[in-house]
Design a protein around this motif. Sequence first.
Motif, PDB file in Angstrom:
ATOM      1  N   PHE A  83    -122.829 101.072  11.565  1.00 39.53           N
ATOM      2  CA  PHE A  83    -122.555 100.133  11.597  1.00 39.53           C
ATOM      3  C   PHE A  83    -121.746  99.063  10.592  1.00 39.53           C
ATOM      4  N   ILE A  84    -122.673  99.931   9.039  1.00 40.84           N
ATOM      5  CA  ILE A  84    -122.183  98.897   8.006  1.00 40.84           C
ATOM      6  C   ILE A  84    -120.431  99.158   8.027  1.00 40.84           C
ATOM      7  N   ALA A  85    -120.677 101.146   8.198  1.00 40.06           N
ATOM      8  CA  ALA A  85    -119.144 101.862   8.273  1.00 40.06           C
ATOM      9  C   ALA A  85    -117.964 100.590   8.775  1.00 40.06           C
ATOM     10  N   TYR A  86    -117.872 100.671  10.418  1.00 42.83           N
ATOM     11  CA  TYR A  86    -117.609  99.455  11.587  1.00 42.83           C
ATOM     12  C   TYR A  86    -117.330  98.292  10.843  1.00 42.83           C
ATOM     13  N   LEU A  87    -118.387  97.596  10.903  1.00 44.60           N
ATOM     14  CA  LEU A  87    -117.968  96.251  10.106  1.00 44.60           C
ATOM     15  C   LEU A  87    -117.553  95.879   8.770  1.00 44.60           C
ATOM     16  N   ARG A  88    -117.478  96.966   7.866  1.00 45.77           N
ATOM     17  CA  ARG A  88    -116.253  96.635   7.276  1.00 45.77           C
ATOM     18  C   ARG A  88    -114.427  96.902   7.094  1.00 45.77           C
ATOM     19  N   LEU A  89    -114.825  97.785   8.144  1.00 43.45           N
ATOM     20  CA  LEU A  89    -113.184  97.506   8.709  1.00 43.45           C
ATOM     21  C   LEU A  89    -112.690  96.222   9.211  1.00 43.45           C
ATOM     22  N   GLU A  90    -113.828  95.573  10.267  1.00 45.94           N
ATOM     23  CA  GLU A  90    -113.701  94.645  11.395  1.00 45.94           C
ATOM     24  C   GLU A  90    -113.028  93.712  10.512  1.00 45.94           C
ATOM     25  N   GLU A  91    -114.269  94.193   8.421  1.00 49.03           N
ATOM     26  CA  GLU A  91    -113.761  92.833   7.835  1.00 49.03           C
ATOM     27  C   GLU A  91    -113.339  92.346   7.330  1.00 49.03           C
ATOM     28  N   HIS A  92    -112.571  93.828   7.061  1.00 47.07           N
ATOM     29  CA  HIS A  92    -110.670  94.079   6.422  1.00 47.07           C
ATOM     30  C   HIS A  92    -109.563  93.707   7.168  1.00 47.07           C
ATOM     31  N   ARG A  93    -110.183  93.975   8.720  1.00 47.71           N
ATOM     32  CA  ARG A  93    -109.139  93.084   9.888  1.00 47.71           C
ATOM     33  C   ARG A  93    -108.542  91.592   9.193  1.00 47.71           C
ATOM     34  N   MET A  94    -109.942  91.281   9.705  1.00 48.69           N
ATOM     35  CA  MET A  94    -109.791  89.804  10.289  1.00 48.69           C
ATOM     36  C   MET A  94    -109.700  88.856   9.197  1.00 48.69           C
ATOM     37  N   LYS A  95    -109.617  89.363   7.248  1.00 50.43           N
ATOM     38  CA  LYS A  95    -109.188  89.172   6.806  1.00 50.43           C
ATOM     39  C   LYS A  95    -107.567  89.269   6.246  1.00 50.43           C
ATOM     40  N   GLN A  96    -107.211  90.374   6.482  1.00 48.10           N
ATOM     41  CA  GLN A  96    -105.277  90.105   7.054  1.00 48.10           C
ATOM     42  C   GLN A  96    -105.171  89.771   7.984  1.00 48.10           C
ATOM     43  N   VAL A  97    -105.802  89.375   9.028  1.00 47.10           N
ATOM     44  CA  VAL A  97    -105.313  88.159   9.745  1.00 47.10           C
ATOM     45  C   VAL A  97    -105.084  87.190   9.592  1.00 47.10           C
ATOM     46  N   LYS A  98    -106.579  86.936   9.003  1.00 52.13           N
ATOM     47  CA  LYS A  98    -106.519  85.148   8.161  1.00 52.13           C
ATOM     48  C   LYS A  98    -105.105  84.683   7.119  1.00 52.13           C
ATOM     49  N   LYS A  99    -104.939  85.737   6.747  1.00 51.89           N
ATOM     50  CA  LYS A  99    -103.624  86.064   5.864  1.00 51.89           C
ATOM     51  C   LYS A  99    -102.373  85.693   6.983  1.00 51.89           C
ATOM     52  N   ARG A 100    -102.204  86.025   7.618  1.00 54.81           N
ATOM     53  CA  ARG A 100    -100.842  86.250   8.144  1.00 54.81           C
ATOM     54  C   ARG A 100    -100.747  84.946   8.923  1.00 54.81           C
ATOM     55  N   VAL A 101    -102.265  84.466   9.754  1.00 56.53           N
ATOM     56  CA  VAL A 101    -102.402  83.141   9.919  1.00 56.53           C
ATOM     57  C   VAL A 101    -101.258  81.938   9.078  1.00 56.53           C
ATOM     58  N   GLN A 102    -102.275  81.974   7.828  1.00 54.54           N
ATOM     59  CA  GLN A 102    -101.979  81.034   7.022  1.00 54.54           C
ATOM     60  C   GLN A 102    -100.692  81.636   6.295  1.00 54.54           C
ATOM     61  N   HIS A 103    -100.292  82.035   6.080  1.00 58.64           N
ATOM     62  CA  HIS A 103     -98.329  82.405   6.072  1.00 58.64           C
ATOM     63  C   HIS A 103     -97.775  81.401   7.409  1.00 58.64           C
ATOM     64  N   THR A 104     -97.836  82.513   8.494  1.00 56.62           N
ATOM     65  CA  THR A 104     -96.700  81.539   9.054  1.00 56.62           C
ATOM     66  C   THR A 104     -97.244  79.909   9.715  1.00 56.62           C
ATOM     67  N   ALA A 105     -98.684  80.180   9.409  1.00 53.00           N
ATOM     68  CA  ALA A 105     -98.604  78.054   8.830  1.00 53.00           C
ATOM     69  C   ALA A 105     -97.445  77.376   8.359  1.00 53.00           C
ATOM     70  N   LEU A 106     -97.790  78.413   6.571  1.00 52.39           N
ATOM     71  CA  LEU A 106     -96.612  77.647   5.959  1.00 52.39           C
ATOM     72  C   LEU A 106     -95.511  77.396   5.718  1.00 52.39           C
ATOM     73  N   VAL A 107     -95.318  78.297   6.837  1.00 52.55           N
ATOM     74  CA  VAL A 107     -93.473  78.829   6.598  1.00 52.55           C
ATOM     75  C   VAL A 107     -93.063  77.484   8.219  1.00 52.55           C
ATOM     76  N   ALA A 108     -93.954  77.527   8.892  1.00 49.06           N
ATOM     77  CA  ALA A 108     -93.594  76.858   9.869  1.00 49.06           C
ATOM     78  C   ALA A 108     -93.792  74.986   9.498  1.00 49.06           C
ATOM     79  N   GLY A 109     -94.746  74.831   8.854  1.00 49.39           N
ATOM     80  CA  GLY A 109     -94.989  73.375   7.872  1.00 49.39           C
ATOM     81  C   GLY A 109     -93.543  72.609   7.272  1.00 49.39           C
ATOM     82  N   THR A 110     -93.571  74.077   6.076  1.00 49.27           N
ATOM     83  CA  THR A 110     -91.929  74.425   5.379  1.00 49.27           C
ATOM     84  C   THR A 110     -91.069  74.067   6.680  1.00 49.27           C
ATOM     85  N   SER A 111     -91.304  74.028   7.460  1.00 45.40           N
ATOM     86  CA  SER A 111     -89.606  74.475   8.384  1.00 45.40           C
ATOM     87  C   SER A 111     -89.244  73.034   9.213  1.00 45.40           C
TER      88      SER A 111
END
Length: 221
Positions: A155-183
């Motif tokens: 369970f720990i191994a799976y959740l650790r991977l899921e946590e890493h994946r969610m961090k990457q998703v958040k980074k992409r969302v923040q980057h997209t929002a920043l680009v959209a806001g700038t435009s």
Amino acid sequence: METYFSVVFREYNLVDRVDGSVDSSDMKEDSEWTTIDATLIRWFFLTISKHLFLNVVSDGDDAHAVWVKPNGLFTDNRLQRCAFLQQEFFGCHQDDQSIDDYCRRLKTLSDELCDIGTKIDDDLLLSMLTPGLNEDVDNASANLTLMSGPSFPKFIAYLRLEEHRMKQVKKRVQHTALVAGTSCGAAPPTAPPALRTPAPSTPLEFYLLPPAPPAPPAPQP
């Protein structure tokens, strides 16, 4: 704590030094025994809290006494300590902790309960893990029930991977929002300066035409 020390005692074949099976008073003439005994006492002193060590240990104590006395502080008032640990264990939530920190805290509480005689099996540990997850990985808890051969480490191994994946998703969302806001918020292109209307001036013809002849005098009556 007790689990860790027990592993060390077995690893270095020191169980008989702390379990009381050998009377240390009969071993005073054995230099090897007394040397190892003194080494264990020094190790306890360097490992546990100095305040705790000095409060319970007396001069002349052997390794067995030094091991038993601090343990007594944790096993005394067993019922009250069990109630306190159970309350913390069953109310444990991830909140803003990482997956590793949250799972480590659950496992530590489980081990402490086992040390005072309250068995926490793997099924109970798993059932307490998923309800305490925060909303970032809460959706992943449904997938844990589909895992074959479920176990706490899996369970720990799976959740650790899921946590890493969610961090990457958040980074992409923040980057997209920043680009959209700038435009959307970009300043409009600067308009060319408006042409100034020239101030009225005397026509050029005024300087080129000959002067008009003087008007004739008015007739005399």
